[in-house]
Enzyme design. Structure first.
Site, PDB file in Angstrom:
ATOM      1  N   SER A  77       0.755  -1.205  -0.028  1.00 32.39           N
ATOM      2  CA  SER A  77       0.147  -0.032   0.007  1.00 32.39           C
ATOM      3  C   SER A  77       0.757   1.205   0.074  1.00 32.39           C
ATOM      4  CB  SER A  77      -0.678  -0.160   1.545  1.00 32.39           C
ATOM      5  OG  SER A  77      -1.575   1.083   1.756  1.00 32.39           O
ATOM      6  N   TYR A 123      -1.821  -0.308  10.856  1.00 29.01           N
ATOM      7  CA  TYR A 123      -1.632  -0.772   9.237  1.00 29.01           C
ATOM      8  C   TYR A 123      -0.518  -0.049   8.670  1.00 29.01           C
ATOM      9  CZ  TYR A 123      -3.657  -1.131   4.695  1.00 29.01           C
ATOM     10  OH  TYR A 123      -3.898  -1.498   3.366  1.00 29.01           O
TER      11      TYR A 123
END
Length: 233
Positions: free
Chosen positions: A138, A151
C-alpha cells in the site's frame, strides 16, 4: 500478447474486491488459479464461474497448517505453482492510544505473518518454476498518516519482507514484485473517494508485473489515483 497459459497461481484474500478481480483476470489470461480466503461460500460462488480453472480453498493465512494445505492442494490439482499473490489484508484505524491490542495483532497476523507463511511454503515450488511472488502492499507502506499506526507498521513490514525475499531468491530467478496502491474502490474502504483507483486498474498493473518480458522485473510500483484539480489541497 503476453498471457499466463500453462501457469498456476495462488491468490489470497480472493473472495472479493481486488483478489476476486485478480483471479478473473488471471483466468481470462489462461492461468489456473487457486483462490484462498476464509469465506468458503464466497469462494465456491466465484469458482462456479470458471469450474475448470479455479480451485477454491478456504484458508486462514495466519495458520501455518492451513497454508500448507493450500499449497499442497494447488500443486496436487494443477501440478505446479508459478505465481503467489499475497493479497489478504485488513485495516483497523485509530490513534495509538485508542487502537486495541486485538486490532494491532490482527493486522500484524494477516498483513505480515500471512505473507511470510504463504511465501515460506510456496518457495520450494516457485524455485522449480522460476516463478513470481507479488505482494500487495500500500502507499501506507511508504508513508505514514495519523490513526494508521498498525496498518502502516504492517505494510512497512511487508515492504521489508519483500526486499529480503528479493535478495534471497535472486539466485533462483524467482521474481519478487511489490505494488503499493492508494485507495481502491472495494469493500476494504467504507467510503473511498470517487476518484479512488478501481480494482480493475490495480489488477492491470499486477498483470503487467506477472507477464513482464523475460529478464525484466518490475520490482516496486507505487500507484496513486489522479485527484481532480478542484479537490487538490
Amino acid at each position: 500478447m503476453a498471457d499466463l497459459k500453462g501457469k498456476t497461481a495462488i491468490i489470497t484474500g480472493a473472495s472479493k474486491g481486488l483478489g476476486a478481480a485478480l483471479a478473473r483476470r488471471f483466468v481470462e489470461g489462461g492461468a489456473h488459479v487457486a483462490i484462498a480466503a476464509r469465506s468458503k461460500a464466497q469462494l465456491e460462488k466465484q469458482a462456479k464461474e470458471y469450474p475448470d480453472q479455479i480451485l477454491p480453498v478456504p484458508c486462514d493465512v495466519t495458520c501455518s497448517d492451513q497454508v500448507k494445505t493450500l499449497i499442497e492442494k494447488t500443486v496436487n490439482q494443477f501440478g505446479q505453482l508459478d505465481i503467489l499473490v499475497n493479497n489478504a489484508g485488513i485495516g483497523r484505524f485509530g490513534t495509538v492510544q485508542d487502537l486495541s491490542e486485538e486490532d494491532w495483532d490482527q493486522m500484524m497476523d494477516v498483513n505480515l505473518k500471512g505473507a511470510f507463511l504463504t511465501s515460506k511454503f510456496a518457495i520450494p515450488h516457485l524455485q522449480q518454476t522460476k516463478g513470481h511472488i507479488v505482494n500487495i502492499s500500500s502507499v501506507a507502506g511508504t508513508v505514514t498518516f495519523p490513526k494508521g499506526s498498525g496498518y502502516c507498521a504492517s505494510k512497512f513490514g511487508l515492504m521489508a519482507l519483500s526486499d529480503v525475499l528479493s535478495q534471497e531468491l535472486k539466485k533462483d530467478e524467482v521474481k519478487v514484485n511489490t505494488i503499493c496502491p492508494g485507495s481502491i474502490q472495494t469493500e476494504f474502504f467504507e467510503t473511498a473517494p470517487s476518484y479512488a483507483l478501481t480494482a480493475e486498474q490495480v489488477t492491470e498493473a499486477v498483470w503487467h508485473m506477472v507477464t513482464a518480458p523475460e529478464g525484466v522485473i518490475y520490482n516496486q510500483i507505487i500507484m496513486r489515483p489522479q485527484v481532480p484539480p478542484e479537490l487538490q489541497k
